[in-house]
Design a protein around this motif. Structure first.
Motif, PDB file in Angstrom:
ATOM      1  N   UNK A   1       1.307  -1.311   0.039  1.00  0.00           N
ATOM      2  CA  UNK A   1      -0.350  -0.618   0.192  1.00  0.00           C
ATOM      3  C   UNK A   1       1.106   1.171  -0.250  1.00  0.00           C
ATOM      4  N   UNK A   2       0.923   1.807  -1.044  1.00  0.00           N
ATOM      5  CA  UNK A   2       1.789   3.934  -1.176  1.00  0.00           C
ATOM      6  C   UNK A   2       0.891   4.748  -1.001  1.00  0.00           C
ATOM      7  N   UNK A   3       1.137   4.859  -0.024  1.00  0.00           N
ATOM      8  CA  UNK A   3       0.754   5.985   0.399  1.00  0.00           C
ATOM      9  C   UNK A   3      -0.201   5.798   2.198  1.00  0.00           C
ATOM     10  N   UNK A   4       0.054   6.562   2.419  1.00  0.00           N
ATOM     11  CA  UNK A   4      -1.091   6.704   4.124  1.00  0.00           C
ATOM     12  C   UNK A   4      -1.813   8.551   4.197  1.00  0.00           C
ATOM     13  N   UNK A   5      -2.676   8.464   3.263  1.00  0.00           N
ATOM     14  CA  UNK A   5      -3.694   9.656   3.602  1.00  0.00           C
ATOM     15  C   UNK A   5      -4.489   9.231   3.883  1.00  0.00           C
ATOM     16  N   UNK A   6      -5.482   9.400   2.591  1.00  0.00           N
ATOM     17  CA  UNK A   6      -6.808   8.944   2.595  1.00  0.00           C
ATOM     18  C   UNK A   6      -7.314   7.587   2.694  1.00  0.00           C
ATOM     19  N   UNK A   7      -6.792   7.149   1.675  1.00  0.00           N
ATOM     20  CA  UNK A   7      -7.521   5.463   1.650  1.00  0.00           C
ATOM     21  C   UNK A   7      -6.234   4.507   2.716  1.00  0.00           C
ATOM     22  N   UNK A   8      -5.054   4.742   2.031  1.00  0.00           N
ATOM     23  CA  UNK A   8      -3.665   4.264   2.700  1.00  0.00           C
ATOM     24  C   UNK A   8      -4.619   3.644   4.185  1.00  0.00           C
ATOM     25  N   UNK A   9      -4.857   4.339   5.255  1.00  0.00           N
ATOM     26  CA  UNK A   9      -4.824   3.295   6.215  1.00  0.00           C
ATOM     27  C   UNK A   9      -6.037   2.785   6.484  1.00  0.00           C
ATOM     28  N   UNK A  10      -6.653   3.249   5.901  1.00  0.00           N
ATOM     29  CA  UNK A  10      -8.369   2.312   6.006  1.00  0.00           C
ATOM     30  C   UNK A  10      -7.877   0.935   5.150  1.00  0.00           C
ATOM     31  N   UNK A  11      -7.777   1.154   4.248  1.00  0.00           N
ATOM     32  CA  UNK A  11      -7.090  -0.756   3.146  1.00  0.00           C
ATOM     33  C   UNK A  11      -6.729  -0.585   3.973  1.00  0.00           C
ATOM     34  N   UNK A  12      -5.220  -0.294   3.909  1.00  0.00           N
ATOM     35  CA  UNK A  12      -4.512  -1.640   4.339  1.00  0.00           C
ATOM     36  C   UNK A  12      -4.889  -2.445   5.755  1.00  0.00           C
ATOM     37  N   UNK A  13      -4.849  -1.725   6.723  1.00  0.00           N
ATOM     38  CA  UNK A  13      -5.619  -2.107   8.272  1.00  0.00           C
ATOM     39  C   UNK A  13      -5.719  -3.187   7.902  1.00  0.00           C
ATOM     40  N   UNK A  14      -7.019  -2.901   7.433  1.00  0.00           N
ATOM     41  CA  UNK A  14      -8.501  -4.129   6.752  1.00  0.00           C
ATOM     42  C   UNK A  14      -8.161  -5.161   6.637  1.00  0.00           C
ATOM     43  N   UNK A  15      -6.981  -4.912   5.341  1.00  0.00           N
ATOM     44  CA  UNK A  15      -6.092  -6.313   3.931  1.00  0.00           C
ATOM     45  C   UNK A  15      -5.813  -6.834   5.490  1.00  0.00           C
TER      46      UNK A  15
END
Length: 347
Positions: free
Chosen positions: A35-49
């Motif tokens: 997951x490249x980028x940890x701004x708007x979508x990055x945190x939610x998507x990476x943590x859920x994955x």
């Protein structure tokens, strides 16, 4: 795929029942997702994955505020948190979740790691659709896919933790391996989507830009301001004007509309409210339809994208943005809102 009737038109959607998490995990069992980028979508998507059991790492500029946030969220440096280039090198699937401006800036760094058979993933069709302006043209021997949650990354994470999910669109721009659609579906399930519906990159970005500028944010904010000003000019207090304009909508009506629909909302209000709302609905539609048509044409022509790229690349953009946000924050309308929020009962 399940066939669902949407207003008389049948569409195919993918649900968790048809494509359960176990199937998604099996489809991606040999993949490393960066997951490249940890701004708007990055945190939610990476943590859920991560919580769903996928092999996921995060790539972010070291020392940045987003890097520090990733550390706070439990990502470990040199274990599953790396700088952008190292994460791209280690990955087979690169989820390109930087801002649109950030994607343009980082593209040359990321592109060299897009070797044959890898997958490039977007959650917004901007960079690909407007590639003549962004310069984002992927190699032909990789898969290029999209999973676009219809909500913020914050909402995606909150609903995931509640055992719920946000619906997402999926698309395939390029299928080099023959498995691009399967990967898109598996990743859509992995990030916590409610159900998935197919689109293409162009339609996703056209609808998304129209929605953001329209009913989701721009139009809604403008309507809030207009009604609040009219009530205040006619002698209503800030508390009364805010409650009738924002508070009742967000705290009472919209949750019911989301749960039961607008027809139910009309049917379950007083005759006075019914008659007035139904009569004025068409006046608002007639008044706003030309604005929405103009908005869509600006988006489809690429002019809106050009303006975003030009403004977002200015060195003083963040300073000007903060000035605009301060003006909103310090307006009487949203100062009244801040006060009202403190008075909401806490159970």
């Amino acid at each position: 795929m399940a066939k669902i009737n949407f207003g008389g038109i049948e569409e195919q959607v993918i649900t968790r029942e048809e494509f359960p998490l176990e199937k998604a995990l099996d489809a991606l069992k040999y993949e490393t997702i960066a997951v490249i980028g940890y701004g708007v979508q990055g945190p939610g998507q990476s943590l859920n994955l991560r919580d769903n059991g996928f092999n996921v790492i995060v790539g972010q500029r070291k020392g940045s505020a987003s890097w520090k946030k990733a550390l706070q969220d439990g990502w470990v440096e040199n274990e599953n948190l790396f700088d952008i280039e190292e994460a791209c090198d280690n990955a087979t699937i690169i989820q390109y979740l930087l801002s649109d401006a950030g994607q343009i800036e980082a593209w040359n760094k990321v592109k060299k790691y897009l070797t044959a058979g890898k997958t490039l993933y977007f959650s917004h069709g901007f960079g690909i659709t407007f590639n003549e302006q962004t310069g984002i043209v992927p190699p032909e021997d990789i898969d290029v896919i999209l999973v676009a949650p219809k909500g913020s990354g914050t909402s995606l994470r909150r609903l995931f933790l509640k055992g719920e999910g946000i619906n997402s669109s999926i698309a395939v721009y390029q299928d080099a391996t023959g498995r691009a659609l399967e990967k898109a579906i598996a990743l859509g399930i992995g990030v916590g989507s409610g159900y998935l519906f197919e689109t293409d990159f162009k339609k996703e970005v056209f609808s998304d830009l129209t929605g953001e500028r329209g009913i989701l944010m721009g139009a809604l904010a403008g309507l809030f301001e207009a009604q609040y000003e009219v009530l205040r000019k006619n002698g209503h207090s800030p508390s009364e004007a805010f409650n009738e304009t924002v508070e009742e909508l967000t705290q009472s009506l919209m949750p019911l509309v989301a749960e039961k629909g607008m027809d139910w909302m009309f049917a379950n209000t007083s005759v006075t409210a019914q008659r007035g709302a139904l009569d004025w609905k068409n006046k608002f539609k007639v008044a706003s339809l030309p604005v929405f048509e103009e908005l869509y044409e600006e988006v489809a022509s690429g002019r809106e994208a050009a303006r975003v790229i030009q403004e977002g690349s200015r060195k003083d953009y963040r300073e000007k943005l903060e000035m605009e946000l301060t003006e909103i924050r310090e307006s009487e309308l949203w100062k009244a809102g801040a006060a009202v929020r403190t008075l909401r009962p806490r159970l």
